[in-house]
Design an enzyme around this catalytic site. Structure first.
Site, PDB file in Angstrom:
ATOM      1  N   ALA A 141       0.825  -1.217   0.000  1.00  0.00           N
ATOM      2  CA  ALA A 141       0.000   0.000   0.000  1.00  0.00           C
ATOM      3  C   ALA A 141       0.859   1.267   0.000  1.00  0.00           C
ATOM      4  CB  ALA A 141      -0.926  -0.010   1.211  1.00  0.00           C
ATOM      5  N   ASN A 218       4.663 -11.395   3.545  1.00  0.00           N
ATOM      6  CA  ASN A 218       3.917 -10.306   2.917  1.00  0.00           C
ATOM      7  C   ASN A 218       4.868  -9.323   2.261  1.00  0.00           C
ATOM      8  OD1 ASN A 218       1.930 -10.771   5.706  1.00  0.00           O
ATOM      9  ND2 ASN A 218       1.108 -10.994   3.646  1.00  0.00           N
ATOM     10  N   HIS A 250      -3.355 -11.963   6.742  1.00  0.00           N
ATOM     11  CA  HIS A 250      -2.132 -11.689   5.983  1.00  0.00           C
ATOM     12  C   HIS A 250      -1.333 -12.955   5.680  1.00  0.00           C
ATOM     13  CE1 HIS A 250      -2.909  -7.527   7.001  1.00  0.00           C
ATOM     14  NE2 HIS A 250      -1.965  -7.174   6.159  1.00  0.00           N
ATOM     15  N   ASP A 273       1.280  -4.576  12.628  1.00  0.00           N
ATOM     16  CA  ASP A 273       1.179  -3.739  11.422  1.00  0.00           C
ATOM     17  C   ASP A 273      -0.154  -2.982  11.459  1.00  0.00           C
ATOM     18  OD1 ASP A 273       2.010  -2.575   9.077  1.00  0.00           O
ATOM     19  OD2 ASP A 273       1.625  -4.315   7.802  1.00  0.00           O
TER      20      ASP A 273
HETATM   21 ZN   LIG Z   1       4.728  -3.209   4.963  1.00  0.00          ZN
END
Ligand SMILES: [Zn+2]
Length: 377
Positions: A141, A218, A250, A273
């Site tokens: 993102a 990820n 995730h 996160d």
């Molecule tokens: Zn990250």
């Protein structure tokens, strides 16, 4: 200075369990762990029924909480709000995390952290700069237009902290070895993430300066038989810790268990996160001009990419226990191991001389209270 205590039917000190035990501290330092019946009546004690006292949780990747993103409000006040929001979920200390930003915003984040540490804002351990030295092929993102490969000269211009911890996530394959070494020498803790490396690109020379891998699986090149990628390097580099997001969204639970089986003891740790929505009634927030929305427990951007997690530390710990990891190990993955990863030698255990920091969990692993620097919240 007065002595204070908390007690519970169970206490895990980071090494072993104690039944019906009290944790005693003075100021911001742990004095003793002892059986409740031996606690002098003169010491005020808060007892928690049906609970376990354990080392305070440390979350090294927190982008936001309480409705605030560090990227939108890069200030000590925002860091305080984020710490308060995450304390509800058992986090004693955290690294406010700046998602890829401009060099001037990086400077601002470092200055705000220095100020937060000077002001003793409870829970701020330092800062995590996640980028902007990342691989656009694994941008997640992040805004890839902000990415660049830094030179030592440009890094020298940043106001690096005089105290506290700085964690930097970078795509090590795109970083010059000398730059990695320079950052390491400044005391910056380097973690490889948002990386699209081929296994061999993460050379031994580079890995010598890299201490960890950010949110394993990820935003990194995956493990494949012919091409082990960043995931392969992360799993096979014994000295490096791996952080992992354990919201069950995730990363598949079995992938967490696989990493736990492969990594040496102490080298797999939990991060949330987390984003602004944690500890907030707002289900929408802004990041770099895009709207991130909470849909069915997932935070997604306009492109449908996952954008951080909507979870606190206590639930993250409860998840891995449910998936089959022992309770003591799950607790260490959220406290002892991140303390070691951040080179905090006075955190992560309930031992005399350590900082008075603890998390009290119900038997269903919901946070009941958090002790930070001798103050119970
Ligand atoms: Zn990250």
């Amino acid at each position: 200075m007065t002595l204070h205590a908390i007690s519970a039917p169970r206490l895990f000190d980071g090494v072993r369990y104690h039944n019906n035990a009290a944790l005693v501290w003075q100021g911001s330092q742990i004095k003793q762990v002892l059986p409740i019946e031996q606690l002098p009546e003169s010491i005020p004690c808060q007892h928690y029924t049906d609970s376990i006292i354990c080392p305070g949780f440390i979350d090294i990747q927190v982008n936001g909480g309480g409705g605030i993103m560090l990227n939108s409000d890069t200030s000590p006040a925002a860091m305080q709000t984020i710490c308060e929001a995450h304390r509800q979920f058992g986090t004693a200390y955290l690294l406010p995390t700046l998602i890829s930003a401009t060099p001037s915003q990086l400077a601002k984040a470092l200055q705000a952290t220095e100020q937060a540490l000077n002001d003793n804002i409870a829970g701020v351990l330092g800062v995590h700069l996640e980028g902007p030295w990342l691989n656009p092929k694994k941008k997640g993102a992040h805004d890839a237009s902000l990415f660049y490969a830094p030179e030592i000269e440009s890094l020298e211009g940043l106001p690096w902290l005089k105290q506290g911890k700085v964690l930097v996530t970078c795509a090590a394959e795109l970083m010059d070895t000398n730059v990695l070494r320079w950052l390491d020498q400044q005391g910056v803790i380097l973690s490889c993430g948002h990386s699209n490396a081929q296994f061999d690109q993460l050379t031994e020379q580079k890995m010598a300066s890299v201490s960890g891998f950010t949110h394993l699986y990820n935003a990194m090149s995956p493990f494949e038989g012919r091409s082990p990628g960043t995931v392969g390097r992360a799993l096979l580099t014994d000295h490096a810790w791996c952080s992992v997001i354990t919201d069950g969204i995730h990363v598949h639970p079995q992938s967490v268990l696989l990493a736990h089986r492969i990594k040496p003891e102490g080298k797999l740790l939990i991060v949330t996160d987390a984003m602004a929505s944690v500890g907030s009634v707002d289900n929408k927030f802004e990041l770099d001009g895009q709207t991130i929305e909470l849909i069915d427990g997932k935070l997604v951007n306009n492109e449908g990419s996952l954008a951080g997690a909507h979870i606190g530390m206590d639930e993250s710990v409860a998840n891995v226990i449910r998936w089959g990891i022992e309770e003591s190990e799950a607790i260490k993955m959220a406290s002892t191991y991140p303390a070691q990863a951040m080179r905090c030698d006075d955190l992560g255990q309930l031992t005399p001389g350590y900082r008075a920091a603890a998390t009290v969990l119900s038997n269903a692993y919901q946070s009941q209270a958090v002790l930070v620097d001798g103050i119970v919240y």
